[in-house]
Design an enzyme around this catalytic site. Structure first.
Site, short mmCIF file in Angstrom:
data_model
loop_
_atom_site.label_atom_id
_atom_site.label_comp_id
_atom_site.label_asym_id
_atom_site.label_seq_id
_atom_site.Cartn_x
_atom_site.Cartn_y
_atom_site.Cartn_z
N ASN A 56 -10.91 -9.39 10.75
CA ASN A 56 -11.24 -8.89 9.39
C ASN A 56 -11.73 -10.03 8.51
O ASN A 56 -12.65 -9.83 7.70
CB ASN A 56 -10.03 -8.19 8.77
CG ASN A 56 -9.85 -6.80 9.33
OD1 ASN A 56 -10.59 -5.88 8.98
ND2 ASN A 56 -8.89 -6.64 10.23
N ARG A 69 3.36 -11.27 6.14
CA ARG A 69 4.39 -11.73 5.22
C ARG A 69 4.33 -10.89 3.94
O ARG A 69 3.24 -10.47 3.54
CB ARG A 69 4.03 -13.18 4.86
CG ARG A 69 5.16 -14.11 4.70
CD ARG A 69 4.63 -15.54 4.76
NE ARG A 69 4.56 -16.01 6.12
CZ ARG A 69 5.62 -16.34 6.85
NH1 ARG A 69 6.83 -16.25 6.35
NH2 ARG A 69 5.47 -16.77 8.09
N LEU A 70 5.49 -10.67 3.32
CA LEU A 70 5.47 -9.95 2.04
C LEU A 70 5.04 -10.91 0.93
O LEU A 70 5.33 -12.10 0.98
CB LEU A 70 6.87 -9.42 1.71
CG LEU A 70 7.41 -8.31 2.62
CD1 LEU A 70 8.83 -7.93 2.20
CD2 LEU A 70 6.50 -7.09 2.60
N HIS A 83 -4.51 -1.95 6.35
CA HIS A 83 -3.47 -1.60 7.33
C HIS A 83 -4.04 -0.56 8.29
O HIS A 83 -4.68 0.40 7.86
CB HIS A 83 -2.23 -1.06 6.60
CG HIS A 83 -1.11 -0.79 7.55
ND1 HIS A 83 -0.36 -1.80 8.12
CD2 HIS A 83 -0.64 0.38 8.06
CE1 HIS A 83 0.54 -1.27 8.93
NE2 HIS A 83 0.39 0.04 8.91
N GLY A 102 -7.99 -12.80 13.02
CA GLY A 102 -8.99 -13.04 11.99
C GLY A 102 -10.28 -12.24 12.11
O GLY A 102 -11.29 -12.61 11.51
#
Ligand code: GAR
Length: 193
Positions: A17, A94-95, A112, A15
């Site tokens: 970010n 997760r997608l 990313h 966490g």
């Protein structure tokens, strides 16, 4: 002054970010409020960080749902309750699929730790380090159905020379924390959320 954007951050782990964005909002560096943390891992440290900022946490476990659509429908109900208009994925492992993508088209973004499309997926910093690249970096992008896919918003390059993996991680995370806030600001300015 335009009303503050209501942000939901989706996270599964540490966490840092999340905290960078929450901090920028608390200091009014962003005209936005982190209204909600959505977390799919009850043990994640990000939950402690949310408590520190008094940000409500919606914990949800995918294993309790038969389908991804059911899981995302449950999340969507809470997003509506909090009038969320921007979703920031920050280490959400997760997608995202149709239910959320259709409802929040163009309003789900991700960060990313590589220069996409290189080194998608898990452990991107390590992947780049082990490959021996001289230059890597950080990417923010709109989210689509694919892993770390979708239109790129911003990229910042980071040198991968003369450093250990740990030093590279430190460099990349510092860039991430600044870039994610900049990207949200850019979206507010240019995309009228
Ligand atoms: C960040 O480095 C983020 O870019 C990465 O997970 C980390 C989460 O750190 N995301 C991905 O790899 C997405 N494919 P944090 O929990 O400290 O923000």
């Amino acid at each position: 002054m335009t009303p503050k954007n209501q942000i939901a951050i989706f996270a599964s782990g540490n966490g840092s970010n999340f905290e960078a964005i929450a901090h920028a909002c608390a200091e009014n560096r962003l005209n936005a409020k982190v209204a909600l943390l959505v977390c799919d891992n009850p043990d994640a440290f990000v939950v402690q960080r949310a408590k520190k900022f008094d940000i409500p946490v919606f914990e949800i476990q995918p294993k309790n749902y038969t389908t991804k659509a059911d899981y995302e429908t449950e999340i969507m109900q809470i997003l509506k309750k909090y009038n969320i208009d921007l979703i920031c994925l920050a280490g959400y492992m997760r997608l995202v699929s149709d239910v959320l993508l259709n409802e929040y088209e163009g309003k789900i973004i991700n960060i990313h730790p590589s220069l996409l499309p290189a080194f998608k997926g898990l452990n991107a910093i390590q992947q780049a380090f082990e490959y021996g690249v001289k230059l890597t970096g950080v990417t923010t992008h709109f989210v689509d159905k694919t892993m770390d896919g979708g239109k790129i918003i911003e990229q910042v390059a980071v040198s991968a020379e003369n450093c250990t993996l740990e030093e590279l991680e430190t460099r990349i995370h510092a860039v991430e924390h600044e870039l994610y806030v900049n990207t949200i600001h850019k979206l507010q300015t240019h995309y009228q959320l």
